[in-house]
Design a protein around this motif. Structure first.
Motif, mmCIF file in Angstrom:
data_model
loop_
_atom_site.group_PDB
_atom_site.id
_atom_site.type_symbol
_atom_site.label_atom_id
_atom_site.label_comp_id
_atom_site.label_asym_id
_atom_site.label_seq_id
_atom_site.Cartn_x
_atom_site.Cartn_y
_atom_site.Cartn_z
ATOM 1 N N LYS A 211 0.832 -1.207 0.000
ATOM 2 C CA LYS A 211 0.000 0.000 0.000
ATOM 3 C C LYS A 211 0.866 1.257 0.000
ATOM 4 O O LYS A 211 0.575 2.234 -0.699
ATOM 5 N N ASN A 217 -1.861 5.055 -1.212
ATOM 6 C CA ASN A 217 -1.639 4.268 -0.001
ATOM 7 C C ASN A 217 -2.852 3.407 0.376
ATOM 8 O O ASN A 217 -3.289 3.374 1.516
ATOM 9 N N ARG A 218 -3.381 2.700 -0.629
ATOM 10 C CA ARG A 218 -4.512 1.811 -0.367
ATOM 11 C C ARG A 218 -4.580 0.751 -1.450
ATOM 12 O O ARG A 218 -3.853 0.798 -2.443
#
Length: 254
Positions: A211, A217-218
């Protein structure tokens, strides 16, 4: 006021790897956008369940169980689409395999063969039969990966295979342009799917690291990737061919 048509209204679409993950999400997205869908994968029970779900929602959906490694299975699926709906307009070649984890010098031939035969030979088989059936033009989208653009933490055979998918995409796009067939690829980043979940489960801490490798960031939902494929398959991307579209949360921007 008239309701706007979906981006795939009236088109006949064949989707491989449709039993789970991005492929199953694509089946739902393409059907929502008005396509008549033919689902292809090895797990017939899942295809039967998903096609029934789509028909219950008002879509036209059927399936042809098979393995993209087998040219005969792909030929049968394409023939099923043409015989059932009269034509083939769209194809999303999404079936894939990840193989075993490990450095390349420790991997067995069987891992290399599985990954290359599914991800590369599978696309090769699909392209040949789909192009022959698209007598009125069409749009084909192949699933590559960010691993087809850069090296990453996934195994080397997978990286090699996904680079090859991009090469096949470009070659087919150039060859088929005069026939009105567009061929593009998507390069998904970290996406929640069976294959990714399996990889992450075997490597402690890998999910957080993966991530963090992209600005967003996912992890993507499969539907987010399917939406990009639907756009490339539609006439709304009419001047796009031979391209690879990253769907990666910014992973390849760094």
């Amino acid at each position: 006021m008239t309701q706007p048509q979906g981006s795939l209204e009236g088109k006949v679409a064949l989707i491989t790897g449709a039993s789970s993950g991005i492929g199953a999400a694509a089946a739902r997205v393409f059907a929502r956008e008005g396509a008549r869908v033919v689902l292809v994968a090895r797990r017939e029970a899942r295809l039967k369940e998903l096609s029934a779900e789509l028909r219950a929602g008002g879509a036209q959906a059927s399936y042809s169980a098979g393995d993209v490694q087998d040219s005969g299975d792909v030929e049968q699926a394409v023939a099923h689409a043409v015989e059932t709906y009269g034509r083939l307009d769209v194809a999303f070649n999404n079936a894939g395999a990840g193989g075993e984890l490990g450095p390349l010098h420790l991997l067995e031939d069987a891992t290399y063969d599985l990954v290359m035969d599914t991800n590369v030979r599978g696309v090769w088989n699909c392209l040949r039969h789909q192009i022959r059936a698209m007598t009125h033009g069409g749009s084909i989208v192949n699933t590559s990966s960010v691993a087809g653009l850069v090296a990453s933490s996934v195994p080397a055979p997978y990286i090699a295979a996904k680079h090859a998918v991009i090469g096949l995409t470009k070659a087919a796009a150039v060859e088929c342009a005069a026939d009105g067939i567009r061929v593009n690829a998507i390069a998904p980043g970290l996406t929640r799917s069976e294959m990714v979940e399996d990889w992450l489960a075997r490597v402690p801490g890998q999910e957080a690291r993966s991530k963090a490798s992209a600005p967003q960031n996912r992890m993507a939902a499969p539907e987010e990737v399917a939406e990009a494929a639907a756009w490339l398959c539609s006439d709304r991307s009419s001047f796009v061919t031979g391209a690879t579209l990253p769907v990666d949360g910014g992973r390849t921007a760094w």
